[in-house]
Design a protein around this motif. Structure first.
Motif: not given
Length: 91
Positions: A79-85
């Motif tokens: 989520n943090e890397s792929g969806f910018a959190g």
């Protein structure tokens, strides 16, 4: 029991409601009765949810105590890397 059991009843009846054979069986009477039971199940499910909410008994607080394990860490990392959190934390 006021949340999980009615939820299971509702889910099983939902499958029957969309089944073409079930909808036409007994001239549609089974479909109508199933729909009414679904409404009752949904209402009691929401009463159960009200108890859960009032008692602050949400699964992430009571069952997992913010410890979702390795899978939760992997989902949060993605989520943090792929969806910018953009998504809420899993754990």
């Amino acid at each position: 029991l006021t949340h999980a059991l009615p939820g299971a009843v509702w889910a099983l009846l939902a499958l029957a409601q969309v089944n073409p054979t079930m909808r036409t069986a007994a001239s549609g009477d089974l479909h109508r009765v199933g729909g009414r039971i679904m409404l009752i199940a949904a209402a009691s499910l929401m009463v159960g949810y009200a108890f859960i909410d009032e008692g602050n008994l949400h699964a992430e607080l009571v069952d997992f105590e913010h410890h979702g394990g390795q899978f939760a860490r992997a989902v949060d990392s993605f989520n943090e890397s792929g969806f910018a959190g953009m998504l809420p934390p899993f754990k």
